[in-house]
Design a protein around this motif. Structure first.
Motif, PDB file in Angstrom:
ATOM      1  N   GLY A 129       0.768  -0.813  -0.002  1.00 48.46           N
ATOM      2  CA  GLY A 129      -0.103  -0.176   0.237  1.00 48.46           C
ATOM      3  C   GLY A 129       0.739   1.104   0.374  1.00 48.46           C
ATOM      4  O   GLY A 129       1.953   1.111   0.038  1.00 48.46           O
ATOM      5  N   ALA A 130       0.053   2.246  -0.625  1.00 45.80           N
ATOM      6  CA  ALA A 130       0.656   3.819  -0.984  1.00 45.80           C
ATOM      7  C   ALA A 130       1.535   3.801   0.642  1.00 45.80           C
ATOM      8  O   ALA A 130       2.665   4.294   1.271  1.00 45.80           O
ATOM      9  CB  ALA A 130      -0.080   4.847  -1.728  1.00 45.80           C
ATOM     10  N   ASP A 133       4.653   2.947   1.790  1.00 48.43           N
ATOM     11  CA  ASP A 133       5.932   2.768   0.386  1.00 48.43           C
ATOM     12  C   ASP A 133       5.827   4.316   1.100  1.00 48.43           C
ATOM     13  O   ASP A 133       7.306   4.755   1.140  1.00 48.43           O
ATOM     14  CB  ASP A 133       5.570   2.965  -0.697  1.00 48.43           C
ATOM     15  CG  ASP A 133       5.310   1.631  -1.264  1.00 48.43           C
ATOM     16  OD1 ASP A 133       5.760   0.511  -0.476  1.00 48.43           O
ATOM     17  OD2 ASP A 133       4.905   1.326  -2.367  1.00 48.43           O
ATOM     18  N   ASP A 239       3.085  11.682  -5.683  1.00 47.74           N
ATOM     19  CA  ASP A 239       1.943  10.146  -5.273  1.00 47.74           C
ATOM     20  C   ASP A 239       0.684  10.351  -6.111  1.00 47.74           C
ATOM     21  O   ASP A 239      -0.052  11.322  -5.670  1.00 47.74           O
ATOM     22  CB  ASP A 239       1.321  10.614  -3.541  1.00 47.74           C
ATOM     23  CG  ASP A 239       0.063   9.883  -2.745  1.00 47.74           C
ATOM     24  OD1 ASP A 239      -0.094   8.810  -3.821  1.00 47.74           O
ATOM     25  OD2 ASP A 239       0.049   9.532  -2.040  1.00 47.74           O
ATOM     26  N   SER A 241      -2.105   8.661  -5.820  1.00 44.16           N
ATOM     27  CA  SER A 241      -3.030   6.565  -5.670  1.00 44.16           C
ATOM     28  C   SER A 241      -4.336   7.255  -5.642  1.00 44.16           C
ATOM     29  O   SER A 241      -5.508   6.754  -6.022  1.00 44.16           O
ATOM     30  CB  SER A 241      -3.102   7.415  -4.251  1.00 44.16           C
ATOM     31  OG  SER A 241      -1.559   6.744  -3.736  1.00 44.16           O
ATOM     32  N   SER A 268       1.753   4.498  -6.267  1.00 46.49           N
ATOM     33  CA  SER A 268       0.342   4.598  -6.045  1.00 46.49           C
ATOM     34  C   SER A 268      -0.137   3.476  -5.588  1.00 46.49           C
ATOM     35  O   SER A 268       0.818   3.227  -4.939  1.00 46.49           O
ATOM     36  CB  SER A 268       0.485   4.585  -7.882  1.00 46.49           C
ATOM     37  OG  SER A 268      -0.943   4.794  -7.748  1.00 46.49           O
ATOM     38  N   SER A 269      -1.543   3.197  -6.079  1.00 42.06           N
ATOM     39  CA  SER A 269      -2.094   2.276  -5.304  1.00 42.06           C
ATOM     40  C   SER A 269      -3.268   1.356  -5.991  1.00 42.06           C
ATOM     41  O   SER A 269      -3.678   2.530  -6.327  1.00 42.06           O
ATOM     42  CB  SER A 269      -2.785   2.498  -3.447  1.00 42.06           C
ATOM     43  OG  SER A 269      -3.562   1.959  -2.769  1.00 42.06           O
ATOM     44  N   SER A 271      -6.450   0.570  -3.542  1.00 39.01           N
ATOM     45  CA  SER A 271      -7.233   1.125  -2.471  1.00 39.01           C
ATOM     46  C   SER A 271      -8.163   1.826  -3.221  1.00 39.01           C
ATOM     47  O   SER A 271      -8.613   1.296  -2.829  1.00 39.01           O
ATOM     48  CB  SER A 271      -6.186   1.657  -1.451  1.00 39.01           C
ATOM     49  OG  SER A 271      -5.544   0.813  -0.395  1.00 39.01           O
ATOM     50  N   THR A 277      -9.307  -1.477  -0.232  1.00 40.07           N
ATOM     51  CA  THR A 277      -8.092  -0.618   1.255  1.00 40.07           C
ATOM     52  C   THR A 277      -8.042  -1.328   2.273  1.00 40.07           C
ATOM     53  O   THR A 277      -6.889  -1.907   2.951  1.00 40.07           O
ATOM     54  CB  THR A 277      -8.863   0.254   1.759  1.00 40.07           C
ATOM     55  OG1 THR A 277     -10.401  -0.210   1.384  1.00 40.07           O
ATOM     56  CG2 THR A 277      -9.641   1.633   0.921  1.00 40.07           C
ATOM     57  N   ARG A 280      -4.691  -4.723   1.027  1.00 37.78           N
ATOM     58  CA  ARG A 280      -3.420  -4.126   0.520  1.00 37.78           C
ATOM     59  C   ARG A 280      -2.368  -4.051  -0.558  1.00 37.78           C
ATOM     60  O   ARG A 280      -2.217  -5.525   0.089  1.00 37.78           O
ATOM     61  CB  ARG A 280      -2.886  -4.625   2.125  1.00 37.78           C
ATOM     62  CG  ARG A 280      -3.440  -4.234   3.393  1.00 37.78           C
ATOM     63  CD  ARG A 280      -4.459  -3.006   3.758  1.00 37.78           C
ATOM     64  NE  ARG A 280      -2.650  -2.100   3.658  1.00 37.78           N
ATOM     65  CZ  ARG A 280      -2.939  -0.786   3.350  1.00 37.78           C
ATOM     66  NH1 ARG A 280      -3.948  -0.104   2.593  1.00 37.78           N
ATOM     67  NH2 ARG A 280      -2.233   0.119   2.648  1.00 37.78           N
ATOM     68  N   GLY A 282      -0.189  -1.964  -3.320  1.00 35.46           N
ATOM     69  CA  GLY A 282       0.128  -0.830  -3.870  1.00 35.46           C
ATOM     70  C   GLY A 282       1.244  -1.101  -4.833  1.00 35.46           C
ATOM     71  O   GLY A 282       2.053  -2.177  -4.997  1.00 35.46           O
TER      72      GLY A 282
END
Lengths: 433, 433
Positions: A129-130, A133, A239, A241, A268-269, A271, A277, A280, A282
């Protein structure tokens, strides 16, 4: 009543209940001591809990924490279930995978999100996940590096900078950390910082589409950002995301800007893109072209950190990621994204109908609603009290969020329509000046 | 031929291929520069790859990286598959969970692994694995703290200490970092350090059953360790990832020692317990009684780090963890553990049959085999060359591992029997003095 965010929390600086002769002799980190505010989202949960205790019968609508609400498309859930079951067979069992992620997924991410941007699969590091990270990227750098963030911004950039010792002290008078550069993002500058007035820093955290303002930087704005970083020898930690929410053709990646590979990392992600979300997943792109001041490639250090301090995303979850990027999965995910985008439109209308200035919502699942002259924690509390709707006070995203609230458009349609109704009928009675 | 670990790697200190005018002005972290060795396990993978290129027809047996081989019991895989499918329904979908882990799982871990040890569920933090938690625990402390490790030990303790700036320079003459205290663990001291000769440090990493030596500390040894930490005001970071392999009644947790809650954090894992190496699940216990020198409870800072730098383990994976701790799941997992324990016995016999001194294997899935006077990288290379069996050179676990190899007992029975045969027939021809 004052609603300054860092005053709203229980004071946790007091010595514990333990007997003094049982304390260890290990000093508390100065960095942790500097982190004086509670992390925003758990604090919102606490407020929600208090409210539900006060009004046990109220149906609270959560437009606070940006938490996806719609089921994961069947073809994606099935791929994860299949992978889980495969692990129970001799042929299908696998143990440790590559810390950097499975090659098939790394390749698919490079192809799907970075087409024609010359991002190679070896530059893609799959993660859990972002948010995780952001801290892993922080591990790359020494505590001497300087940091700039958008103001307002997602709290993890600043909080992790504090934990890693590069923020200095929190200044009570303005709520800012002394060593962090705050790049003001307001309607007046189209939520893009005035770079001609921004001092050089080593690292520039930049989130687009932005959380919380919901605005996406345009190609020409990002061109200026990359030029600024290049001229200063800075590194942009970008970011993206919320890139899947972009509707107006703005860049979905910093790497659409020529020359960005020399100056940027992108986090990025899955989610908000695929409702992962809680699942998990990213990724982070660290280009081979990006180097420290001595020419050493940063990707080598990042690889080392991923191998030492992380051990790869779950193999079951990675199978889900791969399914999201199949033709069928991508179409199914896009449908869910459209649902959230429609939600955003409904909420924009509701707030505009009340005569409020609303930003965001077009390229992001967040609305950034302005209550000029009001305290954002007061607005948050008032909306919660009168409508049982949970939002997030803009102040939680830094001093630049004062007098705003962030409204999330994640939710079932019925819930969003109900929220719209409550807002329209209840808030008319109030006069936010 | 020299096989010193940190010389065996490609030199990555050279400036990159990039043009100097494209370098950023961000200095490389001194900490990352100090991290001069490649991380052990990827290096072993590289050696394996080279060997398979050289002998494309050889059937390499992997007793190197401690990677589980047996399928996950069906009832556990099914629980994860079920959770994955539930996410595709309106009723079953959930987004963000608590960063600290699901309450049901935290409770079950406290009950199952810490019965009668007064560990509360709020002290259990579910994670994506022990290796990740080692670094998260490091985030708690400032770079000034001092660190002790067992020598030999799992590389992540030292490597993460270097990344977090508390190791000082690597000393070429002895392969040790100048600021780290190495607690020698040898057959002479029963693999338990001589604490009367150990200087005080803030943090003591202690792994039992130990990786790589395979030995478990006894209750009286751990009593001495806790007393030592208490007298010095130190914090033990206790890694019990292999506790499920203990067969001789040694403590499975540091919290079996009265008073440990004032001085210890425990990190543990589902990886080797339930074959979750690729699935990713672990936990860390931070007792409420543990405090810094100012009395501030460490658990509050850890909670903050988990909320800021992590976002919880996958909900699908947590469902699997819960299934492992059901009656049925626990029984199924125990069966797999017995399989690995039998494997260890077979391998012990093979090496002893060759007249070698073998440690470990009884309380851990690892054998620690002594080749007195030999270089461990040479032994590693020779075994690989002559038997196509991959082991790990003890030197990879620190200078104290020289002249040893670590042999993992993870594998299908057939593979382990084949390994035993190859060792017995091929190694007789060699004379490791």
């Amino acid at each position: 009543m004052l609603f300054k965010f860092h005053h709203a929390l229980p004071c946790s600086q007091k010595p514990s209940f333990l007997l003094k002769d049982q304390w260890t002799k290990v000093m508390r980190s100065v960095n942790m001591e500097n982190l004086r505010t509670g992390y925003l989202f758990p604090e919102i949960s606490r407020r929600e809990y208090e409210h539900s205790e006060k009004y046990p019968d109220a149906k609270i609508i959560k437009l606070g924490i940006g938490d996806t609400s719609e089921p994961i498309p069947d073809c994606i859930a099935s791929a994860m279930a299949k992978q889980a079951m495969a692990l129970s067979t001799v042929e299908g069992y696998s143990g440790y995978g590559d810390e950097q992620g499975e090659k098939a997924l790394r390749k698919r991410i490079a192809e799907k999100f970075y087409k024609n941007m010359d991002v190679k699969w070896e530059e893609v590091f799959v993660s859990d996940g972002a948010q995780c990270d952001i801290s892993r990227v922080q591990m790359l750098f020494g505590s001497h590096v300087t940091v700039a963030v958008q103001n307002p911004s997602f709290p993890a950039y600043i909080d992790s900078s504090v934990i890693f010792g590069r923020a200095g002290n929190l200044q009570e008078q303005n709520g800012k950390y002394e060593r962090i550069v705050y790049m003001e993002c307001t309607p007046q500058n189209d939520f893009f910082p005035d770079l001609s007035n921004t001092p050089r820093t080593d690292i520039i955290f930049f989130c687009s589409p932005n959380n919380p303002t919901g605005t996406a930087a345009s190609a020409s704005q990002l061109r200026r950002l990359v030029d600024f970083a290049t001229a200063n020898g800075s590194i942009i930690v970008y970011d993206s995301s919320y890139a899947a929410y972009i509707s107006d053709g703005s860049p979905t990646s910093i790497f659409q800007i020529p020359g960005a590979k020399q100056v940027a990392i992108e986090i990025s992600s899955f989610s908000k893109f695929a409702g992962f979300t809680g699942v998990r997943l990213g990724w982070t792109v660290v280009p081979k072209e990006l180097s420290y001041s001595n020419g050493f490639p940063i990707v080598k250090d990042y690889d080392r950190i991923v191998c030492t301090c992380f051990n790869g995303a779950s193999n079951i979850v990675q199978a889900g990621g791969l399914a999201c990027l199949s033709t069928e999965g991508f179409q199914a995910v896009s449908k869910v994204l459209n649902h959230y985008k429609e939600n955003a439109k409904i909420l924009i209308e509701a707030f505009r109908g009340l005569g409020m200035e609303v930003y965001g919502g077009e390229n992001a699942p967040y609305l950034w609603v302005h209550f000029p002259g009001s305290s954002s924690w007061e607005v948050f509390a008032e909306i919660l009290e009168k409508t049982h709707i949970l939002t997030i006070p803009g102040r939680g995203f830094g001093p630049g969020g004062e007098s705003y609230i962030r409204v999330s458009s994640f939710g079932h349609r019925q819930t969003i329509l109900e929220a719209s109704k409550r807002l329209t009928s209840s808030l008319r009675k109030f006069n936010f000046n």
